[in-house]
Design a protein around this motif. Structure first.
Motif, PDB file in Angstrom:
ATOM      1  N   SER A   6      -0.022  -1.369   0.052  1.00  0.00           N
ATOM      2  CA  SER A   6      -0.453   0.248   0.085  1.00  0.00           C
ATOM      3  C   SER A   6       0.826   0.907  -0.294  1.00  0.00           C
ATOM      4  O   SER A   6       1.840   1.117   1.118  1.00  0.00           O
ATOM      5  N   SER A  33      -6.642   0.003  -7.336  1.00  0.00           N
ATOM      6  CA  SER A  33      -6.162  -1.330  -6.793  1.00  0.00           C
ATOM      7  C   SER A  33      -5.429  -1.897  -7.885  1.00  0.00           C
ATOM      8  O   SER A  33      -5.349  -1.297  -9.069  1.00  0.00           O
ATOM      9  N   THR A  75       1.178  -5.530  -5.645  1.00  0.00           N
ATOM     10  CA  THR A  75      -0.222  -5.355  -5.646  1.00  0.00           C
ATOM     11  C   THR A  75      -0.341  -4.394  -4.467  1.00  0.00           C
ATOM     12  O   THR A  75       0.881  -4.327  -4.067  1.00  0.00           O
ATOM     13  N   THR A  77      -2.740  -0.974  -3.192  1.00  0.00           N
ATOM     14  CA  THR A  77      -3.883   0.496  -3.404  1.00  0.00           C
ATOM     15  C   THR A  77      -3.475   1.708  -3.208  1.00  0.00           C
ATOM     16  O   THR A  77      -2.790   1.914  -1.983  1.00  0.00           O
ATOM     17  N   THR A 119     -14.025   4.699  -5.284  1.00  0.00           N
ATOM     18  CA  THR A 119     -13.370   3.642  -5.672  1.00  0.00           C
ATOM     19  C   THR A 119     -13.901   2.436  -7.266  1.00  0.00           C
ATOM     20  O   THR A 119     -14.875   2.569  -7.283  1.00  0.00           O
ATOM     21  N   GLY A 122     -10.570  -2.503  -9.977  1.00  0.00           N
ATOM     22  CA  GLY A 122      -9.570  -3.056  -9.710  1.00  0.00           C
ATOM     23  C   GLY A 122      -8.380  -3.164 -11.425  1.00  0.00           C
ATOM     24  O   GLY A 122      -9.227  -3.921 -11.953  1.00  0.00           O
TER      25      GLY A 122
END
Length: 127
Positions: A6, A33, A75, A77, A119, A122
């Motif tokens: 993150s 993300s 990975t 966000t 949001t 992703g």
């Protein structure tokens, strides 16, 4: 490459007084993300030659672009910096060491309303 999963969003209030909707002068953010995979399994940045992840938000009406570039992580966000209230097309790209996109995804269009953090879907960079 690597780093934590993150990355905190940056940006400061633009200094304008809060709007009637409680937002910071009609500003908001997108949360996004990503994941890097090879054959469906999470991959490292180095294994695909990636150095950075970038989101580009383009005002649908004016064409003005705002970019945020982050260190690569397999990975992650994050959020965009504060954006003025408007409708934006969003593009998330995985960049190589020269800043060229290895892959780009278009997770969609969203409308910022003051104070919101929206949001967006992703993205998966599949190699």
């Amino acid at each position: 490459c690597g780093g934590g999963p993150s990355v905190p969003g940056g940006g400061d209030d633009d200094g304008s007084p809060p709007g009637p909707d409680g937002g910071a002068g009609g500003s908001g953010r997108f949360q996004f993300s990503w994941e890097i995979t090879i054959g469906g399994a999470t991959a490292t940045c180095g294994s695909v030659g990636a150095i950075q992840v970038q989101i580009r938000s383009t005002d649908f009406n004016t064409g003005d672009e705002v970019q945020k570039t982050l260190s690569c992580a397999p990975t992650g966000t994050s959020t965009t910096d504060l954006l003025p209230a408007a409708t934006y097309d969003n593009e998330v790209s995985l960049l190589d060491g020269d800043g060229f996109p290895l892959q780009s995804q278009f997770p969609g269009t969203g409308t910022i309303v003051g104070g919101d953090t929206l949001t967006i879907p992703g993205v998966v960079f599949e190699f």
